[in-house]
Design an enzyme around this catalytic site. Structure first.
Site, PDB file in Angstrom:
ATOM      1  N   CYS A 382      57.897  42.278  42.564  1.00 31.92           N
ATOM      2  CA  CYS A 382      58.862  43.139  43.245  1.00 31.92           C
ATOM      3  C   CYS A 382      60.288  42.584  43.121  1.00 31.92           C
ATOM      4  CB  CYS A 382      58.431  43.366  44.688  1.00 31.92           C
ATOM      5  SG  CYS A 382      59.116  44.893  45.348  1.00 31.92           S
ATOM      6  N   HIS A 508      53.290  45.340  44.094  1.00 38.46           N
ATOM      7  CA  HIS A 508      52.691  44.194  44.792  1.00 38.46           C
ATOM      8  C   HIS A 508      51.196  44.093  44.464  1.00 38.46           C
ATOM      9  CE1 HIS A 508      56.102  43.098  47.376  1.00 38.46           C
ATOM     10  NE2 HIS A 508      56.383  44.392  47.363  1.00 38.46           N
ATOM     11  N   GLU A 510      49.390  41.678  44.759  1.00 40.47           N
ATOM     12  CA  GLU A 510      48.689  40.775  45.694  1.00 40.47           C
ATOM     13  C   GLU A 510      47.895  41.513  46.762  1.00 40.47           C
ATOM     14  OE1 GLU A 510      51.977  41.157  45.489  1.00 40.47           O
ATOM     15  OE2 GLU A 510      53.003  40.912  47.420  1.00 40.47           O
TER      16      GLU A 510
END
Ligand code: GLN
Length: 532
Positions: A382, A508, A510
């Protein structure tokens, strides 16, 4: 009929209620039950999206674009549940809904009160999760610590639930602390007795007590807790410190917590042993063969919770690669002042995470430059991608003033900027590009190789974008644009060639990693770092 489990916390915060809830979810799911998990947050913000990471920790983004509590991340990592905007409710949202209805005149002249109007709204939302998910069991974690003023309406709603649904359909779990007093060499049950007492005053008698403890709890102390707290002895569950959080489902399973819950609900389910989890997750996390040091260069490194999903995701990638991922947290402001070569020396990979605002940005850009020019594996997430674009523009394309308009409004080369539709946004809450968007990958790119497909979908949370006006120039100078959101022709992934692993993404990743199925970007980032 859907069953409900409420999880409350006592004595102090930070006992790991989210992980305990997720672990209960895991052991129940392994018995073949469909579960859904929800978090109730007592603060007045509508969502954590506007909060500083130091206040709240990471903001976890769901597929449908809700900005939620980081505990939803644990739920998604430990179980197969899908978090949505329905799975997190805050006091702010509850009051918002009730007050809007009052303004519309829906309450037909009644006085609006915490009981029943606020508690009804809370209960409706809990039931809605059951309906939408069609779960056998809905687990509801109540944020905060019993005794807080703010969580009272949630606890009251939880109390009413067993009256509404019938006692056999509702179970209360209380997570508490059994502190060890070093000079007396004793563990103490009093705080737990008081905490359970406070719950009883509210009208909730817990059925299960999960006791966080540094020391093993002797049988006679379990007897005492059982007696004082009116809890069956076998339902006094010990939760010692564990080396990896993924051990906790095994810890609970060993104490037959799943059986205790099933027998309360009078449910008969298939057998499970969690052997796969033990072998593929826990043992690999505990006994890795290799080690790798990764630098995370961010502004919020002082607070572990601020990058929760990233840390977890790196550990998943470690599990996959049979390596312990040691994290070197580097404050990006330190990097602005200090010598990058020195600070970053010895790391095998550099990760620049997301963030907001100008503070620390130049340090992140220096970290990107270090990784790019020294051929150290790099992963940008990001804001990390935006920094990579700025760095490349400045140092490889000769655009000395390149910047994001987030940091310098009137910059000469706004390589990162706002789309027209964002330029007039006034409210900060819930107005970023949020949630899952499809992304098309470029054939034969590092991204395509890593993902093993050309069509992916990842979660976003940002306002600024790669400025397409600079696309041609940057590409001519060697930047590879390997991921595009086709709907709006937005750049989602950049990478560079002749580098062992350099990739940066606008989204993102993650948020979509599992301990037994590491996210491909993190998996290959760690692989490349190990090769380094
Ligand atoms: N501040 C940047 C933006 O709003 C990046 C946000 C982030 O990293 N989540 O676009």
């Amino acid at each position: 009929m859907t069953k409900y489990i409420f999880i409350t916390g006592g004595v102090i915060s930070s006992l790991g209620k989210g992980i305990a809830s997720a672990s209960i979810g895991k052991i129940l799911e392994s018995r073949g039950l469909k579960i859904s998990m929800m978090k109730l947050d007592p603060y007045i913000n509508v969502d954590p999206g506007t909060m500083n990471p130091f206040q709240h920790g990471e903001v976890y983004v769901t597929e449908d674009g809700a900005e939620t509590d980081l505990d939803l991340g644990h739920y998604e990592r430990f179980t197969n549940t899908k978090a949505t905007k329905f799975n997190n409710a805050t006091t702010g949202q509850i009051y918002n809904a009730v007050i809007s209805r009052e303004r519309r005149g829906d309450y037909l002249g009644k006085t609006i009160q915490v009981i029943p109007h606020i508690t009804n709204e809370i209960k409706d939302r809990i039931r809605k999760v059951g309906e939408v998910s069609r779960a056998d069991i809905v687990m509801v974690e109540i944020g905060g610590t019993v005794g807080d003023i703010e969580s009272l309406p949630f606890l009251e709603a939880a109390r009413q639930f067993s009256r509404d649904m019938g006692k056999d359909n509702v179970l209360y779990v209380h997570l508490t602390l059994i502190p060890y007093i070093k000079c007396a060499d004793e563990i103490k049950t009093k705080p737990t007795q008081h905490s359970v007492g406070t719950l009883r005053e509210i009208g909730i008698q817990p059925d299960v007590l999960i006791c966080r403890t540094e020391k093993p709890i002797p049988e006679e102390i379990k007897d005492k807790i059982s007696l004082f707290c009116s809890i069956q002895k076998e339902a006094v569950i010990e939760a010692p410190d564990v080396e990896t959080i993924y051990q906790l489902p095994l810890v609970f399973k060993k104490q037959i917590l799943d059986e205790i819950i099933l027998s309360h609900f009078k449910l008969i389910c298939k057998f499970s042993d969690l052997k796969d989890w033990e072998r593929n997750v826990v043992e690999k996390a505990l006994y890795p063969e290799k080690k790798v040091v990764i630098a995370i260069v961010g502004k919020y490194v002082a607070l572990h919770d601020a990058y929760k999903s990233i840390f977890e995701c790196l550990s998943h990638a470690g599990i996959h690669n049979d390596a312990r991922v040691e994290i070197k947290k580097i404050d990006s402001e330190e990097l602005e002042k200090g010598n990058a070569d020195e600070i970053l020396s010895g790391v095998s990979g550099v990760l620049v995470p997301g963030g907001f605002g100008y503070r620390g940005i130049e340090g992140k850009i220096r970290a990107v430059k270090y990784a790019r020019t020294n051929k150290i594996p790099f992963l940008g997430l990001c804001l990390g991608m935006q920094c990579a674009v700025i760095e490349y523009s400045r140092n490889a394309c000769g655009l000395k003033d390149a910047n994001s308009t987030e940091f310098k409004k009137k910059t000469k080369h706004p390589v990162i900027s706002l789309l027209i539709e964002q330029q007039h946004v006034k409210d900060l809450g819930g107005t970023m590009r949020l949630g899952a968007y499809p992304c098309r990958l470029k054939k034969n790119s590092l991204a395509a190789k890593t993902y093993g497909t050309l069509a992916i979908c990842e979660r976003h949370r940002h306002r600024y974008e790669f400025n397409n006006k600079y696309r041609k120039l940057l590409e001519k100078k060697g930047l590879v644009i390997s991921g595009i959101f086709p709907g709006k022709n937005l750049v989602e992934i950049v990478e560079i060639k002749n580098h062992p692993f350099f990739i940066a993404v606008q989204f993102h990743p993650e948020f979509k990693s599992k301990p037994d199925k590491a996210h491909p970007l993190f998996r290959d980032f760690i692989k490349a770092s190990l090769e380094k």
